[in-house]
Write an enzyme that holds these catalytic residues in place. Structure first.
Site, PDB file in Angstrom:
ATOM      1  N   SER A   1       0.835  -1.185   0.000  1.00 41.93           N
ATOM      2  CA  SER A   1       0.000   0.000   0.000  1.00 41.93           C
ATOM      3  C   SER A   1       0.878   1.245   0.000  1.00 41.93           C
ATOM      4  O   SER A   1       1.763   1.365  -0.841  1.00 41.93           O
ATOM      5  CB  SER A   1      -0.954  -0.050   1.197  1.00 41.93           C
TER       6      SER A   1
ATOM      7  N   LYS B   1       4.313   1.941  -2.382  1.00 43.43           N
ATOM      8  CA  LYS B   1       4.776   3.094  -3.153  1.00 43.43           C
ATOM      9  C   LYS B   1       6.244   3.333  -2.811  1.00 43.43           C
ATOM     10  O   LYS B   1       7.094   3.559  -3.673  1.00 43.43           O
ATOM     11  CB  LYS B   1       3.994   4.356  -2.795  1.00 43.43           C
TER      12      LYS B   1
ATOM     13  N   GLN C   1      -7.798   6.978  -6.929  1.00 49.60           N
ATOM     14  CA  GLN C   1      -6.967   8.042  -6.349  1.00 49.60           C
ATOM     15  C   GLN C   1      -6.157   8.732  -7.445  1.00 49.60           C
ATOM     16  O   GLN C   1      -5.514   8.084  -8.267  1.00 49.60           O
ATOM     17  CB  GLN C   1      -6.026   7.459  -5.304  1.00 49.60           C
TER      18      GLN C   1
ATOM     19  N   GLU D   1      -3.206  13.947   1.428  1.00 51.14           N
ATOM     20  CA  GLU D   1      -3.270  12.848   2.395  1.00 51.14           C
ATOM     21  C   GLU D   1      -2.029  12.746   3.288  1.00 51.14           C
ATOM     22  O   GLU D   1      -2.129  12.675   4.494  1.00 51.14           O
ATOM     23  CB  GLU D   1      -3.504  11.532   1.646  1.00 51.14           C
TER      24      GLU D   1
ATOM     25  N   TRP E   1      -9.917   2.057  -5.779  1.00 46.00           N
ATOM     26  CA  TRP E   1      -9.180   3.241  -5.304  1.00 46.00           C
ATOM     27  C   TRP E   1      -7.696   3.164  -5.673  1.00 46.00           C
ATOM     28  O   TRP E   1      -7.028   4.166  -5.885  1.00 46.00           O
ATOM     29  CB  TRP E   1      -9.361   3.359  -3.783  1.00 46.00           C
TER      30      TRP E   1
ATOM     31  N   HIS F   1      -7.048  -6.190   1.455  1.00 47.92           N
ATOM     32  CA  HIS F   1      -5.927  -5.302   1.143  1.00 47.92           C
ATOM     33  C   HIS F   1      -4.674  -5.767   1.896  1.00 47.92           C
ATOM     34  O   HIS F   1      -4.706  -5.937   3.118  1.00 47.92           O
ATOM     35  CB  HIS F   1      -6.319  -3.889   1.569  1.00 47.92           C
TER      36      HIS F   1
HETATM   37  C1  MCU Z   1      -2.600   2.353  -1.532  1.00 48.36           C
HETATM   38  O1  MCU Z   1      -2.024   3.165  -0.537  1.00 48.36           O
HETATM   39  C2  MCU Z   1      -2.790   3.996   0.299  1.00 48.36           C
HETATM   40  C3  MCU Z   1      -3.670   4.951  -0.483  1.00 48.36           C
HETATM   41  O2  MCU Z   1      -2.840   5.767  -1.318  1.00 48.36           O
HETATM   42  C4  MCU Z   1      -4.447   5.813   0.472  1.00 48.36           C
HETATM   43  O3  MCU Z   1      -5.324   6.696  -0.218  1.00 48.36           O
HETATM   44  C5  MCU Z   1      -5.261   4.988   1.444  1.00 48.36           C
HETATM   45  O4  MCU Z   1      -5.814   5.813   2.390  1.00 48.36           O
HETATM   46  O5  MCU Z   1      -4.377   4.113   2.104  1.00 48.36           O
HETATM   47  C6  MCU Z   1      -3.648   3.231   1.333  1.00 48.36           C
HETATM   48  C7  MCU Z   1      -2.787   2.502   2.339  1.00 48.36           C
HETATM   49  O6  MCU Z   1      -1.659   2.828   2.555  1.00 48.36           O
HETATM   50  O7  MCU Z   1      -3.428   1.565   3.049  1.00 48.36           O
HETATM   51  C8  MCU Z   1      -2.735   0.915   4.088  1.00 48.36           C
END
Ligand code: MCU
Length: 408
Positions: free
Chosen positions: A226, A230, A272, A280, A323, A359
């Site tokens: 997530s 990145k 997103q 964020e 998303w 996720h």
């Molecule tokens: C996929 O990574 C993020 C995403 O960019 C955010 O918008 C969301 O709130 O959280 C994701 C994440 O890191 O989840 C653990």
């Protein structure tokens, strides 16, 4: 900067865990573009300090230098990679500092302590190493942001890297917090992902200095899921000692392309985008704020970021959460694959999008694919990594107006 996305970031029909909705606050849009440290080799042409950006709705040509020169050789592609790295630092991620004046390390009880000093300031941080029950020392290792979310492969050590400690990611108010900024100052241009990548490089420096840690620094991978996915992709892009990059469910700012995500958003997708993401967390440089509402002017996209990893190993693991933009991710990584194709190693990049799981819960039906990449790049085995699959489609004619050369 408008932050127009609804506060719930994940469709309720999709089973997810631990995804934080973005805060309502917006990022500040103050800083102008930062001059990045040049990473170009002496033989590469330098980028001008000031650039006038031209809008390009397509994904940028990986094989044409900024000055118009065509890339026809592998050496020239290395120049193109250095140039793309500099552009990405300048307009999106902030400047990546090199190795600080001093790096020392100590190792005790599976904890590696890394000490860095520069210009009269110093910091210390630790990582913990979990050794495999099989294989032999020195072991290959995977550095996991926040420990990572992949099962530890047989014969591979796992290094738990607390990236939040290097640069915080609580909300936009956490910009400038963390050990990186204690060393380089709170106003350093590096966004959190660049700061983390710097930290990963120092972990590898420390492992090189510490044979008693029994890690083979020629066989290092990196992962994260997530937001940390990145970050893992950025570390792989910036640190050439990483031989296998394993971003998991990274979405926007990772394996997704800003242009494709904006397009899908315009078609009604709950995805997103650049303009949303900067509200964020401080994952990017503040310089990026000036471009998120004019994405086509960026002289790169995330296929360019991924292409910095070529010819090294990259296996992109994705889910089907709207998303996170799985269609954007597949298209973006398909475009990136051109870099590996041009270098004659198309199967050093893999892409696998398999959905219907929580996720960051790595599904068992992706395991053999992950194992193939781990065995090839970390365990020096001959495995089949011809893996490029998605439930989604990509239309190259919509996004790519350049051709892939065979580099000599
Ligand atoms: C996929 O990574 C993020 C995403 O960019 C955010 O918008 C969301 O709130 O959280 C994701 C994440 O890191 O989840 C653990």
């Amino acid at each position: 900067i408008p932050s127009t996305q609804a506060s719930s970031t994940i469709p309720t029909t999709t089973l997810v865990t631990s995804v934080t909705p973005p805060p309502a606050s917006s990022a500040s849009s103050s800083a102008s573009a930062t001059r990045a440290t040049s990473t170009s080799a002496a033989t590469c042409s330098a980028l001008p300090g000031s650039i006038s950006l031209k809008a390009n709705a397509k994904l940028n040509d990986l094989f044409t230098m900024f000055n118009g020169d065509k890339v026809t050789t592998k050496d020239k592609f290395a120049c193109r990679q250095a140039e793309m790295s500099e552009l990405i630092q300048r307009y999106e991620l902030g400047t990546l500092p090199g190795r600080p004046a001093t790096v020392t390390a100590s190792f005790s009880g599976n904890t590696l302590t890394i000490n860095c000093g520069d210009s009269g300031k110093s910091i210390s941080f630790t990582v913990t190493i979990t050794y495999p029950s099989s294989g032999s020392a020195p072991y290959p290792a995977i550095i996991g942001y926040g420990g990572g979310s992949l099962p530890a492969p047989a014969g591979v050590a796992m290094i738990n890297f607390n990236n939040d400690n290097i640069a915080a990611q609580v909300n936009t108010g956490s910009r400038g917090q963390g050990k990186f900024y204690d060393l380089y100052g709170k106003t350093h241009s590096a966004g959190a992902m660049t700061a983390w990548a710097w930290g990963v490089s120092r972990v590898i420096d420390a492992l090189e200095l510490t044979p008693s840690a029994r890690i083979d620094t020629t066989r290092i991978g990196v992962t994260g899921c997530s937001r940390n996915g990145k970050g893992a992709m950025v570390a792989g892009a910036f640190e050439k000692r990483i031989v296998l990059t394993l971003p998991q469910e990274s979405g926007a700012g990772g394996s997704a392309c800003w242009r494709i995500s904006d397009y899908l958003h315009s078609q009604g997708a709950n995805i997103q985008t650049a303009s949303e993401i900067i509200g964020e967390d401080p994952w990017f440089a503040t310089a990026f704020n000036s471009y998120v509402n004019q994405v086509p002017t960026l002289p790169f996209d995330h296929h360019s970021l991924a292409a910095l990893i070529a010819p090294r190993g990259l296996f992109v693991i994705d889910n089907n959460i709207d998303w996170l933009g799985p269609q954007s991710c597949f298209g973006c990584m398909t475009a990136a694959r051109s870099a590996w194709q041009a270098l004659g190693v198309p199967n050093n990049i893999g892409y696998s999008q398999i959905g219907s799981h929580a996720h960051c819960a790595f599904p068992s039906n992706q395991q053999s694919q992950l194992t193939a990449f781990v065995q090839k790049f970390l365990l020096n085995q001959n495995t089949n990594t011809a893996i490029f699959q998605s439930d989604f489609t990509f239309s190259p004619s919509q996004w790519v107006d350049w051709t892939t050369p065979t580099l000599s």
